[in-house]
Write a protein that holds these residues in place. Sequence first.
Motif, PDB file in Angstrom:
ATOM      1  N   ARG B  63      51.143 -33.453  78.672  1.00  0.00           N
ATOM      2  CA  ARG B  63      49.878 -34.193  78.710  1.00  0.00           C
ATOM      3  C   ARG B  63      49.837 -35.206  79.863  1.00  0.00           C
ATOM      4  NH1 ARG B  63      51.723 -32.645  74.184  1.00  0.00           N
ATOM      5  NH2 ARG B  63      50.473 -31.691  72.534  1.00  0.00           N
ATOM      6  N   PRO B  64      50.866 -36.093  79.996  1.00  0.00           N
ATOM      7  CA  PRO B  64      50.793 -37.008  81.143  1.00  0.00           C
ATOM      8  C   PRO B  64      50.860 -36.274  82.488  1.00  0.00           C
ATOM      9  CG  PRO B  64      52.888 -37.254  79.954  1.00  0.00           C
ATOM     10  CD  PRO B  64      51.992 -36.414  79.103  1.00  0.00           C
ATOM     11  N   MET B  65      51.543 -35.126  82.522  1.00  0.00           N
ATOM     12  CA  MET B  65      51.566 -34.349  83.775  1.00  0.00           C
ATOM     13  C   MET B  65      50.166 -33.895  84.155  1.00  0.00           C
ATOM     14  SD  MET B  65      54.821 -31.933  84.444  1.00  0.00           S
ATOM     15  CE  MET B  65      54.907 -31.114  82.851  1.00  0.00           C
ATOM     16  N   LEU B  66      49.331 -33.599  83.143  1.00  0.00           N
ATOM     17  CA  LEU B  66      47.947 -33.202  83.440  1.00  0.00           C
ATOM     18  C   LEU B  66      47.207 -34.331  84.143  1.00  0.00           C
ATOM     19  CD1 LEU B  66      46.699 -31.367  80.210  1.00  0.00           C
ATOM     20  CD2 LEU B  66      47.544 -30.369  82.347  1.00  0.00           C
ATOM     21  N   THR B  67      47.426 -35.567  83.640  1.00  0.00           N
ATOM     22  CA  THR B  67      46.758 -36.716  84.261  1.00  0.00           C
ATOM     23  C   THR B  67      47.216 -36.876  85.708  1.00  0.00           C
ATOM     24  OG1 THR B  67      46.640 -37.808  82.117  1.00  0.00           O
ATOM     25  CG2 THR B  67      46.392 -39.207  84.066  1.00  0.00           C
ATOM     26  N   ILE B  68      48.523 -36.775  85.915  1.00  0.00           N
ATOM     27  CA  ILE B  68      49.079 -36.933  87.264  1.00  0.00           C
ATOM     28  C   ILE B  68      48.536 -35.845  88.192  1.00  0.00           C
ATOM     29  CG2 ILE B  68      51.234 -36.794  88.598  1.00  0.00           C
ATOM     30  CD1 ILE B  68      50.860 -39.410  86.961  1.00  0.00           C
ATOM     31  N   ALA B  69      48.555 -34.604  87.729  1.00  0.00           N
ATOM     32  CA  ALA B  69      48.122 -33.498  88.586  1.00  0.00           C
ATOM     33  C   ALA B  69      46.624 -33.561  88.852  1.00  0.00           C
ATOM     34  CB  ALA B  69      48.496 -32.163  87.947  1.00  0.00           C
ATOM     35  N   ALA B  70      45.839 -33.932  87.820  1.00  0.00           N
ATOM     36  CA  ALA B  70      44.387 -34.007  88.007  1.00  0.00           C
ATOM     37  C   ALA B  70      44.043 -35.099  89.016  1.00  0.00           C
ATOM     38  CB  ALA B  70      43.693 -34.269  86.669  1.00  0.00           C
ATOM     39  N   ILE B 182      41.709 -28.164  65.394  1.00  0.00           N
ATOM     40  CA  ILE B 182      42.584 -28.251  66.568  1.00  0.00           C
ATOM     41  C   ILE B 182      41.839 -28.731  67.813  1.00  0.00           C
ATOM     42  CG2 ILE B 182      44.219 -26.554  65.660  1.00  0.00           C
ATOM     43  CD1 ILE B 182      43.191 -24.552  67.706  1.00  0.00           C
ATOM     44  N   SER B 183      40.522 -28.552  67.835  1.00  0.00           N
ATOM     45  CA  SER B 183      39.755 -29.137  68.941  1.00  0.00           C
ATOM     46  C   SER B 183      39.929 -30.647  68.930  1.00  0.00           C
ATOM     47  CB  SER B 183      38.260 -28.838  68.799  1.00  0.00           C
ATOM     48  OG  SER B 183      38.009 -27.482  68.974  1.00  0.00           O
ATOM     49  N   ALA B 184      39.881 -31.216  67.735  1.00  0.00           N
ATOM     50  CA  ALA B 184      39.998 -32.673  67.615  1.00  0.00           C
ATOM     51  C   ALA B 184      41.453 -33.108  67.722  1.00  0.00           C
ATOM     52  CB  ALA B 184      39.398 -33.124  66.289  1.00  0.00           C
ATOM     53  N   LYS B 185      42.310 -32.424  66.998  1.00  0.00           N
ATOM     54  CA  LYS B 185      43.705 -32.864  66.843  1.00  0.00           C
ATOM     55  C   LYS B 185      44.516 -32.645  68.112  1.00  0.00           C
ATOM     56  CE  LYS B 185      46.674 -30.424  64.892  1.00  0.00           C
ATOM     57  NZ  LYS B 185      47.942 -29.879  64.419  1.00  0.00           N
ATOM     58  N   THR B 186      44.305 -31.554  68.795  1.00  0.00           N
ATOM     59  CA  THR B 186      45.126 -31.218  69.965  1.00  0.00           C
ATOM     60  C   THR B 186      44.326 -31.229  71.264  1.00  0.00           C
ATOM     61  OG1 THR B 186      46.430 -29.757  68.554  1.00  0.00           O
ATOM     62  CG2 THR B 186      46.713 -29.509  70.941  1.00  0.00           C
ATOM     63  N   ALA B 187      43.195 -30.506  71.277  1.00  0.00           N
ATOM     64  CA  ALA B 187      42.491 -30.288  72.543  1.00  0.00           C
ATOM     65  C   ALA B 187      41.873 -31.575  73.082  1.00  0.00           C
ATOM     66  CB  ALA B 187      41.429 -29.204  72.379  1.00  0.00           C
ATOM     67  N   ALA B 188      41.495 -32.508  72.192  1.00  0.00           N
ATOM     68  CA  ALA B 188      40.827 -33.730  72.658  1.00  0.00           C
ATOM     69  C   ALA B 188      41.735 -34.536  73.586  1.00  0.00           C
ATOM     70  CB  ALA B 188      40.388 -34.589  71.470  1.00  0.00           C
ATOM     71  N   LEU B 189      43.041 -34.577  73.289  1.00  0.00           N
ATOM     72  CA  LEU B 189      43.938 -35.364  74.151  1.00  0.00           C
ATOM     73  C   LEU B 189      44.225 -34.632  75.465  1.00  0.00           C
ATOM     74  CD1 LEU B 189      45.425 -37.993  74.514  1.00  0.00           C
ATOM     75  CD2 LEU B 189      47.397 -37.022  73.345  1.00  0.00           C
ATOM     76  N   PHE B 190      44.395 -33.313  75.412  1.00  0.00           N
ATOM     77  CA  PHE B 190      44.544 -32.535  76.650  1.00  0.00           C
ATOM     78  C   PHE B 190      43.311 -32.767  77.537  1.00  0.00           C
ATOM     79  CE2 PHE B 190      48.055 -29.383  76.625  1.00  0.00           C
ATOM     80  CZ  PHE B 190      48.590 -29.610  75.372  1.00  0.00           C
ATOM     81  N   SER B 191      42.154 -32.722  76.905  1.00  0.00           N
ATOM     82  CA  SER B 191      40.899 -32.873  77.625  1.00  0.00           C
ATOM     83  C   SER B 191      40.810 -34.246  78.285  1.00  0.00           C
ATOM     84  CB  SER B 191      39.753 -32.667  76.633  1.00  0.00           C
ATOM     85  OG  SER B 191      38.533 -32.913  77.256  1.00  0.00           O
ATOM     86  N   ALA B 192      41.106 -35.290  77.515  1.00  0.00           N
ATOM     87  CA  ALA B 192      41.034 -36.652  78.041  1.00  0.00           C
ATOM     88  C   ALA B 192      42.075 -36.844  79.137  1.00  0.00           C
ATOM     89  CB  ALA B 192      41.246 -37.663  76.911  1.00  0.00           C
ATOM     90  N   ALA B 193      43.287 -36.311  78.917  1.00  0.00           N
ATOM     91  CA  ALA B 193      44.362 -36.461  79.905  1.00  0.00           C
ATOM     92  C   ALA B 193      43.922 -35.880  81.247  1.00  0.00           C
ATOM     93  CB  ALA B 193      45.628 -35.751  79.413  1.00  0.00           C
ATOM     94  N   ALA B 194      43.255 -34.737  81.213  1.00  0.00           N
ATOM     95  CA  ALA B 194      42.812 -34.113  82.462  1.00  0.00           C
ATOM     96  C   ALA B 194      41.611 -34.849  83.055  1.00  0.00           C
ATOM     97  CB  ALA B 194      42.461 -32.647  82.222  1.00  0.00           C
ATOM     98  N   GLU B 195      40.674 -35.268  82.200  1.00  0.00           N
ATOM     99  CA  GLU B 195      39.421 -35.832  82.711  1.00  0.00           C
ATOM    100  C   GLU B 195      39.595 -37.216  83.360  1.00  0.00           C
ATOM    101  OE1 GLU B 195      36.281 -36.232  79.828  1.00  0.00           O
ATOM    102  OE2 GLU B 195      34.787 -36.729  81.365  1.00  0.00           O
ATOM    103  N   VAL B 196      40.599 -37.977  82.911  1.00  0.00           N
ATOM    104  CA  VAL B 196      40.747 -39.307  83.531  1.00  0.00           C
ATOM    105  C   VAL B 196      41.159 -39.192  85.000  1.00  0.00           C
ATOM    106  CG1 VAL B 196      41.168 -40.583  81.399  1.00  0.00           C
ATOM    107  CG2 VAL B 196      43.120 -39.615  82.653  1.00  0.00           C
ATOM    108  N   GLY B 197      41.759 -38.065  85.408  1.00  0.00           N
ATOM    109  CA  GLY B 197      42.132 -37.871  86.818  1.00  0.00           C
ATOM    110  C   GLY B 197      40.930 -37.990  87.749  1.00  0.00           C
ATOM    111  N   PRO B 198      39.962 -37.055  87.641  1.00  0.00           N
ATOM    112  CA  PRO B 198      38.780 -37.174  88.504  1.00  0.00           C
ATOM    113  C   PRO B 198      37.998 -38.456  88.254  1.00  0.00           C
ATOM    114  CG  PRO B 198      38.484 -35.453  86.820  1.00  0.00           C
ATOM    115  CD  PRO B 198      39.931 -35.839  86.810  1.00  0.00           C
ATOM    116  N   THR B 199      38.106 -39.015  87.050  1.00  0.00           N
ATOM    117  CA  THR B 199      37.347 -40.227  86.738  1.00  0.00           C
ATOM    118  C   THR B 199      37.853 -41.416  87.555  1.00  0.00           C
ATOM    119  OG1 THR B 199      36.941 -39.370  84.520  1.00  0.00           O
ATOM    120  CG2 THR B 199      36.584 -41.729  84.859  1.00  0.00           C
ATOM    121  N   ILE B 200      39.189 -41.640  87.580  1.00  0.00           N
ATOM    122  CA  ILE B 200      39.658 -42.778  88.392  1.00  0.00           C
ATOM    123  C   ILE B 200      39.554 -42.460  89.882  1.00  0.00           C
ATOM    124  CG2 ILE B 200      41.145 -43.983  86.733  1.00  0.00           C
ATOM    125  CD1 ILE B 200      43.527 -42.532  88.066  1.00  0.00           C
ATOM    126  N   ALA B 201      39.498 -41.168  90.231  1.00  0.00           N
ATOM    127  CA  ALA B 201      39.306 -40.809  91.639  1.00  0.00           C
ATOM    128  C   ALA B 201      37.822 -40.852  92.013  1.00  0.00           C
ATOM    129  CB  ALA B 201      39.874 -39.417  91.914  1.00  0.00           C
TER     130      ALA B 201
END
Lengths: 339, 339
Positions: B63-70, B182-201
């Motif tokens: 999950r944190p790798m997604l944020t870094i890569a995004a 699982i959308s809520a329990k698992t996918a929501a954090l994957f989604s947020a982890a990826a989306e904050v990348g373009p957001t801070i950029a």
Amino acid sequence: MGVIVPLQDGKTEPRASIEPLVRLASGDMARVNELILDRAGSDVGMIPEVARHLIDSGGKRLRPMLTIAAAGMCGYTGSGHIKLAASVEFMHTATLLHDDVVDESDMRRGKAAARLVWGNQASVLVGDFLLGQAFKMMVEVGSLGALDILSNAAAVIAEGEVMQLAAAKNTATTEDEYLAVISAKTAALFSAAAEVGPTIAERDRAERAAFRSYGTNLGLAFQLVDDALDYGGSAAELGKQVGDDFREGKITLPVVLSYRRGSDEDRAFWKKVIVDSAIEDGDLEKAVVLMRRHNAIDDTIERARHYGGVARDALAPFPDSDYRAALLEAVDFCINRAH
Amino acid sequence: MGVIVPLQDGKTEPRASIEPLVRLASGDMARVNELILDRAGSDVGMIPEVARHLIDSGGKRLRPMLTIAAAGMCGYTGSGHIKLAASVEFMHTATLLHDDVVDESDMRRGKAAARLVWGNQASVLVGDFLLGQAFKMMVEVGSLGALDILSNAAAVIAEGEVMQLAAAKNTATTEDEYLAVISAKTAALFSAAAEVGPTIAERDRAERAAFRSYGTNLGLAFQLVDDALDYGGSAAELGKQVGDDFREGKITLPVVLSYRRGSDEDRAFWKKVIVDSAIEDGDLEKAVVLMRRHNAIDDTIERARHYGGVARDALAPFPDSDYRAALLEAVDFCINRAH
């Protein structure tokens, strides 16, 4: 309860037909159609005229058939399903009338759109009239559960239309955003149409959830196949009934996938035809070439097949019956229209 | 921008690896790991002890790798992504601590669950501490957009846990209901982890939506493959790391499909092991036999492949880059774990 052996690899039965469903529902559907004609009547002459323009134009009445079949499969013995089925069809007809105004469509089911014949105002108001009639019939049935499901669907469908309006011409729409639109715009009514069956039959929570899931996923598959068909489906040549979505600049999954998978040059083309509505001769054929190159039409059908699989599993736990077989076959029928 | 040619029929690259993603993120991940150790510290001795028990137990930190890569793929040049990535991992760790208490789990990542060593109360409170630290780090970054995304994800995850609790032991759960969990329990954090990348950029709405969709669908695929792996994946024999979900009576998609597609006798078996928790010797093997008979494990992987395809298309419009290639390969890696 019956055992169903899933077809390998989610493959669908190629000769699947809607006929078994039509046949099983035909007695009740005759009553539904009578009720539809009756309730579309009004002393305000324009109302039955406009309403009949659409009602007589021969849709398959798939949505009210779902209500009839779901009620039948759940052993419902009353007559409330007739009014609920008619309500479902009125909700659908109202949506079509309003959609044509919003989309500025000229054609609907091969005829001039009602808005072209009677004007936008009449289309909006007759749509409202049909929605009102739909609610009246639901209330007459007196099932609070069914009222809850259908009134919720009405709100979700309206939300979906607004969502679609907000997303219009946005070529960068993601597949998830597009799915959210069709979940609301199309699948919500399929879902409600199916779920009211077990609800008026007073079946338990699990059975209601199963029909809800069946309807939702059938609706998604149905809409995706419609999207693919508008670009000729998986057929090698373009038929005659294609290109409406393209000419209206609609964002559908084949466009979403082609845009995302395309080159800069491809994307410039999609922006020209969708955002700028600058469609020239040969552009529809070019669109189809780009879609084929990126597998966008076949993958749209593949995505539909996925939802079809979920719909089939939703009904899997029910005992074998003609109704269940017909509803399962309807899933394959919807998907195989694309070939 | 680059052109990607989709693999035919949604097939995935069999030798796909997570290594390119690990390699690209390694420099930043060293800083994330340092920050994690630092912020898990506290003068209250039990806190770092419990936190490190999980932190040191060697998750992949996907999950944190997604944020870094995004963030990297979006050309972000600041250092806010380090704190956001650490926040994401803390949110994940907090969820694991709380989950183990709710599920009364004894094992986590091959070690005794923290609740067995330090008790339920400590696990709950250290989870809360980590959530608090996660929020502090997010606020320090000062991006309202990222705060909005991550705080929303925290609420959705909690909702998902409650949803799962409400659905626990319900063998009649539909696939749609399970997907909502699982959308809520698992996918929501994957989604947020990826989306904050373009957001801070500070990338535009369309790029944020693309990463959100990538994360969501990768998360769904990841969870479904995890579910399949717990019953041995598509392998012919049962490995050693299987059966945790079964022993805990968890409803996952292989169970949902087997139950729905099964005979009355099958369903009695599932009720015995899941609802009554009456698991006898040989029941895990019997469960796998039933799943194989109804294609439930392979179809779970097939469903994961569908979401993987959506994730790949989400990133399709971006120009070719090492980051994009690594993120696309990560999708195939997640799915191919099942084989």
